[in-house]
Design an enzyme around this catalytic site. Structure first.
Site, PDB file in Angstrom:
ATOM      1  N   LYS A 305       0.831  -1.214   0.000  1.00 21.08           N
ATOM      2  CA  LYS A 305       0.000   0.000   0.000  1.00 21.08           C
ATOM      3  C   LYS A 305       0.862   1.258   0.000  1.00 21.08           C
ATOM      4  O   LYS A 305       2.046   1.230   0.301  1.00 21.08           O
ATOM      5  CB  LYS A 305      -0.986  -0.047   1.169  1.00 21.08           C
ATOM      6  CG  LYS A 305      -2.056  -1.120   0.873  1.00 21.08           C
ATOM      7  CD  LYS A 305      -3.247  -1.053   1.762  1.00 21.08           C
ATOM      8  CE  LYS A 305      -4.253  -2.118   1.282  1.00 21.08           C
ATOM      9  NZ  LYS A 305      -5.309  -2.370   2.242  1.00 21.08           N
ATOM     10  N   ARG A 340      -3.489 -10.315   4.769  1.00 21.09           N
ATOM     11  CA  ARG A 340      -3.843 -10.300   3.341  1.00 21.09           C
ATOM     12  C   ARG A 340      -2.662  -9.737   2.575  1.00 21.09           C
ATOM     13  O   ARG A 340      -2.314  -8.570   2.753  1.00 21.09           O
ATOM     14  CB  ARG A 340      -5.102  -9.441   3.149  1.00 21.09           C
ATOM     15  CG  ARG A 340      -5.628  -9.432   1.728  1.00 21.09           C
ATOM     16  CD  ARG A 340      -6.898  -8.577   1.645  1.00 21.09           C
ATOM     17  NE  ARG A 340      -7.460  -8.622   0.298  1.00 21.09           N
ATOM     18  CZ  ARG A 340      -7.047  -7.867  -0.709  1.00 21.09           C
ATOM     19  NH1 ARG A 340      -6.071  -6.989  -0.523  1.00 21.09           N
ATOM     20  NH2 ARG A 340      -7.595  -7.969  -1.909  1.00 21.09           N
TER      21      ARG A 340
END
Ligand code: 9MG
Length: 362
Positions: A305, A340
């Site tokens: 991210k 995840r």
């Protein structure tokens, strides 16, 4: 929300299961497990918008606080019960070690030079490779949730994900998860054999989702997002990001329970990067163990991210693997149940070494 009481486990005791010699009132054992033990609790009390106080206390002192008459004592007692409660398996997976969810994006940018059939096959091959590398769960998604991403129609999303699900059901040993905000995609994916629903809107985007999710009887990941992917990064603001995200997830857990989805089937996720600045993301990562107080397993998705790019100067997501692994390990240290990730092999190797080093044995 004002008047709230929050408890965050602090200071993980890293000794192998069965080797922690401490009286029951000295350490906080989470999830009825022997290896997830913390030595203190942070008691946070929110008195009004933007104002809270935080104290680090022993379990004994927190029990004393919980024994007080009144709402604060009662809230504290309820949280202690939820922290200690065993977590039920999710889709048959015991949560006695951090589980890895591998990301399988079926969006045009993921397999850009392939046609429709070829891209489904490429996604299936990719999923099977992630399984080989050690993924316990494969999360299949047909709508990009990147900041600024446009919505995708129901037909297009179904056209992307259904061939991949159908190609994996009966072939993959890993559990299959559908990453969608649409009730009809959840319904069709469940009928086709997926085991988990993962919704970045915590079942709020589609008015039918609560009902459909309850009908499928599948476990549901409730992720926090502030706004829609198209607009969520436009100046997101919170009074206190950790407590606001906690309150929002608590409200979603209660809404699900009211709609007939048992608490044992819910997983919460603070939604790193979804309507959050880098500072917000770091506060959530640092405070992650707070979410155990909701009494459900906790998922963390930090992989590749943009906050990792902001911290390290890696503009290309594929350059963010080491930072992603570091974020996953920081989540594991705080007891996250499901990680995840894009980079399953790297995460699996790091977790194996981290756990052996932490416990002093393999
Ligand atoms: C679909 N998706 C993208 N990022 C995610 C995250 O952090 N958590 C969950 N549950 N889903 C995500």
């Amino acid at each position: 929300m004002s008047g709230g009481v929050y408890l965050r486990p602090l200071g993980r005791v890293t000794r192998p299961p069965g080797h922690i010699n401490a009286a029951p009132d000295k350490v906080v054992r989470l999830f009825a497990r022997d290896d997830v033990v913390f030595c203190a609790l942070e008691l946070i009390q929110r008195h009004g918008e933007g104002w809270s106080d935080r104290r680090v206390l022993s379990l004994e002192d927190v029990r004393g606080f919980a024994a007080q008459a009144g709402s604060a004592g009662q809230q504290c007692k309820a949280i202690l019960t939820r922290l200690a409660a065993a977590r039920a398996p999710i889709a048959g997976l015991n949560l006695d070690r951090p589980r890895i969810m591998g990301i399988v994006n079926v969006t045009p940018d993921s397999f850009s030079d392939a046609g429709q059939f070829a891209s489904a096959q490429a996604a299936i091959d990719h999923a099977l490779r992630l399984e080989e590398e050690g993924a316990d769960i494969l999360d299949i998604g047909g709508e990009s949730t990147r900041p600024g991403a446009d919505r995708v129609s129901l037909d297009e999303e179904l056209r992307r994900v259904m061939p991949v699900i159908e190609g994996l059901v009966g072939r993959a040993r890993a559990r299959l998860s559908i990453d969608t905000r649409k009730a009809e995609v959840m319904r069709r994916a469940a009928l086709a054999g997926v085991h988990i629903l993962n919704d970045i809107s915590a079942l709020q985007h589609d008015a039918l989702s609560l009902r459909v999710a309850a009908e499928t009887r599948l476990p549901v990941v409730l992720m926090h997002a502030l706004g829609d992917p198209r607009t969520m990064q436009r100046d997101p603001r919170y009074d206190n990001v950790l407590l606001d995200v906690y309150d929002a997830l608590e409200a979603r857990v209660e809404a699900c329970v009211r709609a007939g989805i048992a608490r044992q089937r819910l997983v919460v996720d603070p939604g790193i990067g979804f309507g959050k600045t880098t500072a917000h993301n770091l506060e959530l990562l640092a405070g992650l163990s707070l979410f155990h107080a909701l009494g459900t397993p906790v998922m963390l998705g930090a992989s590749r991210k943009s906050f990792i790019g902001a911290l390290t100067g890696a503009p290309d997501p594929s350059e963010r693997v080491p930072g992603s692994v570091a974020a996953a390990l920081s989540g594991a240290l705080q007891g996250a149940h499901i990680l995840r990730v894009h980079d399953v092999a790297a995460t699996r190797q790091a977790l194996t070494v981290w756990e052996a080093a932490l416990m002093g044995s393999a």
